[in-house]
Design a protein around this motif. Structure first.
Motif, mmCIF file in Angstrom:
data_model
loop_
_atom_site.group_PDB
_atom_site.id
_atom_site.type_symbol
_atom_site.label_atom_id
_atom_site.label_comp_id
_atom_site.label_asym_id
_atom_site.label_seq_id
_atom_site.Cartn_x
_atom_site.Cartn_y
_atom_site.Cartn_z
ATOM 1 N N CYS A 257 0.831 -1.206 0.000
ATOM 2 C CA CYS A 257 0.000 0.000 0.000
ATOM 3 C C CYS A 257 0.864 1.255 0.000
ATOM 4 O O CYS A 257 0.520 2.256 -0.655
ATOM 5 C CB CYS A 257 -0.931 -0.005 1.211
ATOM 6 S SG CYS A 257 -2.255 -1.241 1.125
ATOM 7 N N PHE B 289 -7.995 4.377 -5.422
ATOM 8 C CA PHE B 289 -8.531 3.014 -5.451
ATOM 9 C C PHE B 289 -8.953 2.597 -6.846
ATOM 10 O O PHE B 289 -9.077 1.400 -7.131
ATOM 11 C CB PHE B 289 -9.721 2.902 -4.491
ATOM 12 C CG PHE B 289 -10.875 3.795 -4.833
ATOM 13 C CD1 PHE B 289 -11.884 3.355 -5.689
ATOM 14 C CD2 PHE B 289 -10.964 5.068 -4.304
ATOM 15 C CE1 PHE B 289 -12.946 4.188 -6.020
ATOM 16 C CE2 PHE B 289 -12.029 5.900 -4.619
ATOM 17 C CZ PHE B 289 -13.024 5.460 -5.482
ATOM 18 N N LEU C 205 -5.113 -0.611 -2.884
ATOM 19 C CA LEU C 205 -5.879 0.439 -2.206
ATOM 20 C C LEU C 205 -7.381 0.204 -2.359
ATOM 21 O O LEU C 205 -8.152 0.510 -1.444
ATOM 22 C CB LEU C 205 -5.496 1.812 -2.757
ATOM 23 C CG LEU C 205 -4.021 2.198 -2.608
ATOM 24 C CD1 LEU C 205 -3.780 3.609 -3.120
ATOM 25 C CD2 LEU C 205 -3.553 2.080 -1.150
ATOM 26 N N GLU C 206 -7.779 -0.354 -3.484
ATOM 27 C CA GLU C 206 -9.189 -0.731 -3.643
ATOM 28 C C GLU C 206 -9.585 -1.776 -2.608
ATOM 29 O O GLU C 206 -10.702 -1.742 -2.059
ATOM 30 C CB GLU C 206 -9.433 -1.280 -5.054
ATOM 31 C CG GLU C 206 -10.881 -1.711 -5.274
ATOM 32 C CD GLU C 206 -11.095 -2.447 -6.591
ATOM 33 O OE1 GLU C 206 -12.164 -3.066 -6.740
ATOM 34 O OE2 GLU C 206 -10.205 -2.402 -7.466
ATOM 35 N N ILE D 227 -11.197 -0.726 0.762
ATOM 36 C CA ILE D 227 -12.516 -0.093 0.823
ATOM 37 C C ILE D 227 -13.459 -0.849 1.746
ATOM 38 O O ILE D 227 -14.190 -0.241 2.544
ATOM 39 C CB ILE D 227 -13.121 0.015 -0.593
ATOM 40 C CG1 ILE D 227 -12.366 1.056 -1.416
ATOM 41 C CG2 ILE D 227 -14.606 0.353 -0.525
ATOM 42 C CD1 ILE D 227 -12.823 1.116 -2.867
ATOM 43 N N TYR E 235 -10.093 6.695 4.093
ATOM 44 C CA TYR E 235 -11.350 6.320 3.457
ATOM 45 C C TYR E 235 -12.481 6.973 4.250
ATOM 46 O O TYR E 235 -12.603 6.742 5.458
ATOM 47 C CB TYR E 235 -11.514 4.798 3.424
ATOM 48 C CG TYR E 235 -10.467 4.136 2.555
ATOM 49 C CD1 TYR E 235 -10.736 3.807 1.238
ATOM 50 C CD2 TYR E 235 -9.183 3.876 3.054
ATOM 51 C CE1 TYR E 235 -9.757 3.226 0.428
ATOM 52 C CE2 TYR E 235 -8.205 3.311 2.259
ATOM 53 C CZ TYR E 235 -8.501 2.992 0.953
ATOM 54 O OH TYR E 235 -7.529 2.438 0.149
ATOM 55 N N THR F 42 -15.070 -3.901 -10.740
ATOM 56 C CA THR F 42 -15.032 -4.067 -9.290
ATOM 57 C C THR F 42 -16.149 -4.993 -8.820
ATOM 58 O O THR F 42 -16.985 -5.465 -9.607
ATOM 59 C CB THR F 42 -15.118 -2.700 -8.587
ATOM 60 O OG1 THR F 42 -14.722 -2.851 -7.218
ATOM 61 C CG2 THR F 42 -16.524 -2.118 -8.660
ATOM 62 N N ARG G 223 -18.444 -3.093 -3.686
ATOM 63 C CA ARG G 223 -17.669 -1.870 -3.907
ATOM 64 C C ARG G 223 -18.381 -0.935 -4.882
ATOM 65 O O ARG G 223 -18.280 0.288 -4.748
ATOM 66 C CB ARG G 223 -16.263 -2.229 -4.393
ATOM 67 C CG ARG G 223 -15.455 -2.944 -3.320
ATOM 68 C CD ARG G 223 -14.130 -3.466 -3.826
ATOM 69 N NE ARG G 223 -13.497 -4.301 -2.814
ATOM 70 C CZ ARG G 223 -12.364 -4.981 -2.988
ATOM 71 N NH1 ARG G 223 -11.735 -4.920 -4.161
ATOM 72 N NH2 ARG G 223 -11.870 -5.721 -2.018
#
Length: 268
Positions: A46, A69, A75-76, A79, A216, A239, A243
């Motif tokens: 990250c 993200f 990084l996604e 979430i 976030y 995605t 998400r």
């Protein structure tokens, strides 16, 4: 006077479920610290992604980059992290969105930030009601070590989300210390979860490296995005359903947030 961390006095939570003690601490202080959310390998990945985002944008000094993200898978994956999302759901229910995702960089040898509450520059949240409602729940992933003071930590004023008066203007203007400030000390891979109305600031950073934090921000579904005007279509296509739901992309067959709003997107 330089603020020091309170020894043995931290709103420490465990990853995962939002317990009754979590709720009491959050309501009392306005924040929780969750150590051990990311492994050393996950934290490193990250941090590399965060560094790429800022290099691509050519940022200098203190800076933040949004919507990373959409292009960085690691990084996604944060979430809806299972260590944090159950706590967000406990506070919001099942209807909320990812309002924004900011990757912040405090440069090497960076100074103190200004005291503030989170909110909107267009409309101050304190105008809505007292106490200030929870409209931005921030989950801050520490990507560099902050286990000691003066490592670019966040400094919080416990319980200040319930204060009926603002922090004195002279302290805000001069970025002064307050005797009840708590410097949040936690290792990389920890998460700081906090209410938008808690008074806070960035603490000084004495290291010869840049400090990175991935934030976030979760909000009610009618709050507008702050890091993007619209979601990237390619991101939405690839995605996960959860998400996509958190991105605010859901069917509204009758009217925004009317009867056609889906009851829930989570499988449990």
């Amino acid at each position: 006077m330089t603020a020091e961390p309170f020894q043995g006095l931290n709103a420490i939570s465990e990853p995962g479920a939002f317990t009754e003690l979590d709720r009491f601490m959050f309501e009392s202080w306005g924040y929780l610290v969750i150590p051990g959310v990311l492994s050393a390998e996950q934290t490193k990945a990250c941090l590399e992604a965060a560094t790429r985002l800022h290099e691509q944008e050519g940022t200098t000094g203190w800076a933040q980059v949004g919507r990373g993200f959409e292009t960085e898978q690691v990084l996604e994956d944060l979430i809806d992290h299972p260590a944090v999302l159950p706590k967000v759901r406990a506070l919001y229910g099942v209807r909320f969105i990812l309002q924004s995702a900011w990757c912040t960089k405090q440069p090497a040898f960076g100074g103190f930030g200004g005291w503030h509450q989170d909110g909107s520059g267009a409309y101050d949240f304190k105008q809505l009601s007292y106490p200030i409602p929870l409209l931005q729940l921030r989950a801050s992933y520490l990507l560099t070590d902050q286990s000691l003071p003066r490592m670019g930590n966040m400094e919080m004023i416990p319980g200040s989300h319930r204060a009926q008066v603002p922090l004195p203007a002279d302290i805000r203007r001069e970025k002064g210390d307050v005797p009840i400030g708590q410097v949040i000390c936690a290792p990389a891979g920890s998460v700081l979860l906090f209410h938008n109305a808690v008074w806070h600031r960035t603490f000084a950073h004495d290291g010869d490296y840049d400090r990175y934090t991935m934030h976030y921000i979760y909000s009610p579904p009618w709050v507008r995005f702050s890091d993007r005007f619209a979601n990237d279509k390619d991101y939405l296509a690839r995605t996960t359903p959860v998400r996509r739901y958190l991105a605010g992309e859901f069917e509204r067959p009758d009217a925004p947030f009317g009867a056609g709003y889906p009851a829930k997107a989570f499988e449990d």
